[in-house]
Design a protein around this motif. Sequence first.
Motif, short mmCIF file in Angstrom:
data_model
loop_
_atom_site.label_atom_id
_atom_site.label_comp_id
_atom_site.label_asym_id
_atom_site.label_seq_id
_atom_site.Cartn_x
_atom_site.Cartn_y
_atom_site.Cartn_z
N MET A 66 0.91 -1.12 0.05
CA MET A 66 -0.16 -0.08 0.05
C MET A 66 0.77 1.36 0.20
O MET A 66 0.54 1.99 -0.73
CB MET A 66 -0.99 0.05 1.39
CG MET A 66 -1.98 -0.98 1.16
SD MET A 66 -3.40 -0.45 0.03
CE MET A 66 -3.28 -1.26 -1.30
N GLN A 67 1.84 1.45 0.78
CA GLN A 67 2.76 2.29 0.72
C GLN A 67 3.65 2.55 -0.58
O GLN A 67 3.66 3.68 -0.99
CB GLN A 67 3.99 2.05 1.94
CG GLN A 67 3.44 2.41 3.41
CD GLN A 67 4.44 1.79 4.37
OE1 GLN A 67 5.51 1.32 4.14
NE2 GLN A 67 4.25 2.37 5.56
N GLN A 122 0.96 4.10 -2.81
CA GLN A 122 0.65 5.58 -2.07
C GLN A 122 1.75 6.58 -2.64
O GLN A 122 1.43 7.54 -3.08
CB GLN A 122 0.59 5.43 -0.72
CG GLN A 122 0.07 6.81 -0.02
CD GLN A 122 -0.22 6.90 1.24
OE1 GLN A 122 0.22 5.58 1.88
NE2 GLN A 122 -0.65 7.72 1.99
N ARG A 123 2.97 6.16 -2.63
CA ARG A 123 4.10 6.63 -3.10
C ARG A 123 4.26 7.03 -4.61
O ARG A 123 4.83 7.93 -5.15
CB ARG A 123 5.30 6.23 -2.61
CG ARG A 123 5.75 6.50 -1.50
CD ARG A 123 7.20 6.01 -0.95
NE ARG A 123 7.59 4.57 -1.43
CZ ARG A 123 7.61 3.65 -0.40
NH1 ARG A 123 7.35 3.67 0.75
NH2 ARG A 123 7.85 2.09 -0.85
N LYS A 178 1.66 8.27 -6.32
CA LYS A 178 0.97 9.57 -6.62
C LYS A 178 1.80 10.59 -6.42
O LYS A 178 1.12 11.81 -6.63
CB LYS A 178 -0.24 9.44 -5.51
CG LYS A 178 -1.37 9.99 -6.25
CD LYS A 178 -2.78 9.86 -5.54
CE LYS A 178 -3.75 10.64 -6.23
NZ LYS A 178 -4.95 10.49 -5.44
N GLU A 236 -4.83 5.32 -6.93
CA GLU A 236 -5.68 6.29 -6.40
C GLU A 236 -6.64 6.12 -5.31
O GLU A 236 -6.79 6.76 -4.21
CB GLU A 236 -7.24 6.53 -7.57
CG GLU A 236 -6.65 7.20 -8.71
CD GLU A 236 -5.98 8.77 -8.49
OE1 GLU A 236 -6.68 9.32 -7.81
OE2 GLU A 236 -5.09 8.96 -9.21
N ALA A 264 -4.92 3.95 -2.66
CA ALA A 264 -4.06 3.54 -1.80
C ALA A 264 -4.08 4.45 -0.61
O ALA A 264 -4.16 3.76 0.65
CB ALA A 264 -2.66 3.65 -2.36
N HIS A 265 -4.35 5.51 -0.64
CA HIS A 265 -4.27 6.33 0.53
C HIS A 265 -5.26 5.90 1.53
O HIS A 265 -5.11 6.03 2.72
CB HIS A 265 -4.10 7.87 0.35
CG HIS A 265 -4.24 8.80 1.38
ND1 HIS A 265 -3.16 9.07 1.97
CD2 HIS A 265 -5.21 9.54 2.04
CE1 HIS A 265 -3.23 9.85 2.94
NE2 HIS A 265 -4.46 10.18 3.13
N GLU A 266 -6.58 6.06 1.01
CA GLU A 266 -7.63 5.61 1.90
C GLU A 266 -7.66 4.30 2.45
O GLU A 266 -8.02 4.04 3.83
CB GLU A 266 -9.06 5.99 1.37
CG GLU A 266 -9.34 4.94 0.27
CD GLU A 266 -10.53 5.20 -0.48
OE1 GLU A 266 -11.48 4.19 -0.42
OE2 GLU A 266 -10.97 6.14 -1.25
N PHE A 299 -4.71 2.61 3.08
CA PHE A 299 -3.72 2.52 4.06
C PHE A 299 -4.23 2.96 5.27
O PHE A 299 -3.58 2.74 6.25
CB PHE A 299 -2.55 3.49 3.41
CG PHE A 299 -1.36 3.40 4.10
CD1 PHE A 299 -0.49 2.37 4.43
CD2 PHE A 299 -0.97 4.76 4.87
CE1 PHE A 299 0.69 2.58 5.20
CE2 PHE A 299 0.27 4.68 5.73
CZ PHE A 299 1.03 3.48 5.97
N ASP A 300 -5.02 4.22 5.36
CA ASP A 300 -5.64 4.77 6.27
C ASP A 300 -6.27 3.73 7.28
O ASP A 300 -6.29 4.02 8.53
CB ASP A 300 -6.24 6.10 6.02
CG ASP A 300 -5.28 7.20 5.86
OD1 ASP A 300 -4.01 7.25 5.99
OD2 ASP A 300 -5.76 8.33 5.15
#
Length: 67
Positions: free
Chosen positions: A1-2, A5-6, A8, A57, A59-61, A63-64
Amino acid sequence: MQALQRCKLDDSSALLDLFRRSLEETKTSLISADDPIRIHRLQGRAEVLSDFLEAVEKAHEIFDRVK
């Protein structure tokens, strides 16, 4: 996931642009393809590229939520 996220981040925008262009080229090729085997391969390629871009797109949510 990280890692997704990177992707982006600004320094990776060229990579995402490459994948987006490749997806558009694949869609264009798919429109003009007439061989069933080629159509299936192009559909698979388009799906993989689309799934990757969607994963970046989201990944951030995701990952959170996992944190």
